[in-house]
Scaffold this motif. Structure first.
Motif: not given
Length: 165
Positions: A44-46, A71-80, A90-97, A65-67
């Protein structure tokens, strides 16, 4: 064709490595890399908050990682940043996007040789450790815990610091 590819077979645990001239580090366990505990983000982190956290903590990537521990995946600074700037998120979207949901996992007991095969195609691998958990009713299940994230630079650093030559 991937079943005829020895590297794919090794990476996926179907074949023990048959390389004849293995480097000195080939059979050393992943746990010897002394990885630091990773920064973990909940789904749920934006995107905005993920960017802020990664920059503040000096990380380029983090597992999502879900509670439950899944393990759902990896978020990277460059991809975000790329996804947001391109209008795909959008900046407000959850990182899962913006997560990479195609990733390789490796265990602490796996070898650096197997890790090397994974890192030939992937930028990173998520190091996991299986842990048995018990419910209140006494039933048990295995849960994967994220132990670290390993990159080619981690492997190269280990090999160069410990070179036996």
């Amino acid at each position: 064709s991937k079943f005829l590819n020895d590297k794919w077979m090794i990476k996926n645990g179907f074949l023990c490595d048959v390389q004849e001239h293995k480097p000195w580090w080939w059979n050393i366990k992943v746990q010897k890399l002394n990885l630091s505990a990773p920064l973990i983000l909940l789904p749920e982190v934006s995107c905005q908050k993920a960017i802020e956290i990664l920059q503040e903590k000096g990380y380029d990537q983090a597992p999502v990682v879900a509670e439950s521990g899944l393990i759902l995946g990896m978020v990277t600074l460059s991809n975000t940043l790329t996804s947001v700037l391109a209008g795909n998120a959008q900046f407000s979207d959850p990182v899962t996007k913006v997560i990479y949901d195609q990733f390789s996992k490796i265990g602490l007991e796996d070898t650096l040789g197997k890790l090397s095969c994974i890192l030939e195609n992937d930028h990173f691998a998520i190091v996991v450790h299986e842990q048995m958990q018990f419910n209140g009713n006494g039933s048990s299940f295995m849960k994967q815990m994220v132990f670290g994230v390993v990159t080619a630079m981690d492997l190269l650093t280990f090999v160069s610091r410990n070179d036996k030559k």
